[in-house]
Scaffold this active site. Sequence first.
Site, PDB file in Angstrom:
ATOM      1  N   ASP A   1     -28.945  -2.954  37.843  1.00  0.00           N
ATOM      2  CA  ASP A   1     -30.537  -1.955  37.598  1.00  0.00           C
ATOM      3  C   ASP A   1     -31.460  -2.846  37.443  1.00  0.00           C
ATOM      4  O   ASP A   1     -30.750  -3.932  38.482  1.00  0.00           O
ATOM      5  CB  ASP A   1     -30.259  -2.115  35.602  1.00  0.00           C
ATOM      6  CG  ASP A   1     -31.640  -1.502  35.015  1.00  0.00           C
ATOM      7  OD1 ASP A   1     -31.808  -0.705  36.083  1.00  0.00           O
ATOM      8  OD2 ASP A   1     -32.018  -2.540  34.141  1.00  0.00           O
TER       9      ASP A   1
ATOM     10  N   ASP B   1     -34.929  -2.289  36.415  1.00  0.00           N
ATOM     11  CA  ASP B   1     -36.374  -2.787  35.346  1.00  0.00           C
ATOM     12  C   ASP B   1     -35.794  -3.096  34.617  1.00  0.00           C
ATOM     13  O   ASP B   1     -34.634  -3.026  33.530  1.00  0.00           O
ATOM     14  CB  ASP B   1     -37.052  -1.582  34.927  1.00  0.00           C
ATOM     15  CG  ASP B   1     -37.263  -0.695  36.062  1.00  0.00           C
ATOM     16  OD1 ASP B   1     -38.690  -1.600  36.595  1.00  0.00           O
ATOM     17  OD2 ASP B   1     -37.676   0.427  35.862  1.00  0.00           O
TER      18      ASP B   1
HETATM   19  C1  XBP Z   1     -36.431   2.034  33.482  1.00  0.00           C
HETATM   20  C2  XBP Z   1     -36.934   3.100  33.431  1.00  0.00           C
HETATM   21  C3  XBP Z   1     -38.748   3.218  34.333  1.00  0.00           C
HETATM   22  C4  XBP Z   1     -39.139   2.316  33.988  1.00  0.00           C
HETATM   23  C5  XBP Z   1     -40.430   3.060  34.420  1.00  0.00           C
HETATM   24  O1  XBP Z   1     -34.558   1.767  33.294  1.00  0.00           O
HETATM   25  O2  XBP Z   1     -36.981   4.014  32.532  1.00  0.00           O
HETATM   26  O3  XBP Z   1     -39.080   4.892  34.090  1.00  0.00           O
HETATM   27  O4  XBP Z   1     -39.687   2.273  32.883  1.00  0.00           O
HETATM   28  O5  XBP Z   1     -40.975   3.696  35.999  1.00  0.00           O
HETATM   29  P1  XBP Z   1     -33.847   1.497  33.702  1.00  0.00           P
HETATM   30  P2  XBP Z   1     -41.067   4.693  36.619  1.00  0.00           P
HETATM   31  O6  XBP Z   1     -33.283  -0.364  33.861  1.00  0.00           O
HETATM   32  O7  XBP Z   1     -32.761   1.873  32.290  1.00  0.00           O
HETATM   33  O8  XBP Z   1     -32.817   1.918  34.971  1.00  0.00           O
HETATM   34  O9  XBP Z   1     -42.784   5.517  35.939  1.00  0.00           O
HETATM   35  O10 XBP Z   1     -40.970   5.453  37.693  1.00  0.00           O
HETATM   36  O11 XBP Z   1     -39.938   5.910  35.952  1.00  0.00           O
HETATM   37 MG    MG Z   2     -32.841  -1.577  33.046  1.00  0.00          MG
END
Ligand code: XBP
Ligand code: MG
Length: 270
Positions: free
Chosen positions: A15, A17
């Site tokens: 993953d 973020d």
């Molecule tokens: C990541 C997200 C993303 C980020 C922002 O979740 O939910 O929406 O917060 O990115 P995960 P965007 O780590 O579970 O993949 O604004 O590009 O959506």
């Molecule tokens: Mg995440």
Amino acid sequence: MTLAPMATLRALIWDVDGTLAESERDGHLPAFNEAFRRTGLNWQWDDAMYGELLAVTGGVDRMRSYAKRFDPQSLTHPDFEDVLRDTHRIKNRLYGMRVNEGRVGLRPGVQALIEEAARAGVRQAIATTTSRANVHALLDATLGERWPTLFEALVCGEDVDAKKPDPSVFHLTLDRLDLQADDCLAIEDSPNGLAAASAAGLRCLITESEYFRGADFTGSIRVVGDLDTDKNKGAGDRITLARLREWFADSRPPREVALPARNREIRPGA
Ligand code: XBP
Ligand code: MG
């Protein structure tokens, strides 16, 4: 009695973020707030609010869900959806700038594990619900130009119709790697990520991040903190590939497997 063959770890599916970096705290949240100022949205998210809002993945969906709960009046604006898109575009541009300025770094132990896996021939991929541009920005700024040689597949929010906790992003990643779920370990930081990985039949390691510390991670094979420290072994003893292999072999794939739309055979643990 027949013993099940021992599972072999063939790929790590990362993953982004919260897992590779504290990018929600250091990147997305401040970028959202600055974007709100620029597009004239009278919104300001603090840490506690953002932690709650992260229950919804995807920046646009997150803003829409905030509007429904906390600013329903904004929904009646005829250009509401356009404002969301503009705000999101600006947010991602600001996020990219923050990353380029070095304000979002890899979490401790991440690079060491990526490099170790690469040296050992364990394949690697990325499965995230963030936008592709954000992933490129982060990897360019942290791992440099050789990152495309480290990850064989890069599946992002734009590639799927439904974001985590839907398992689509993992189904697509497994397709691209041409591996079965039972061969791979997902590395995640959130309940949505764990749910998505589990629904795809993947074992999942949790590296706890800022906003999800203490959340319910039942079903993961282990919950650890930063990857540079094995909580059970003490500071400085990082989560090595050998340890992951051990935990992987000692665990079973999740039982709750949502079959993908396409009739792909996934075998849940016996
Ligand atoms: C990541 C997200 C993303 C980020 C922002 O979740 O939910 O929406 O917060 O990115 P995960 P965007 O780590 O579970 O993949 O604004 O590009 O959506
Ligand atoms: Mg995440």
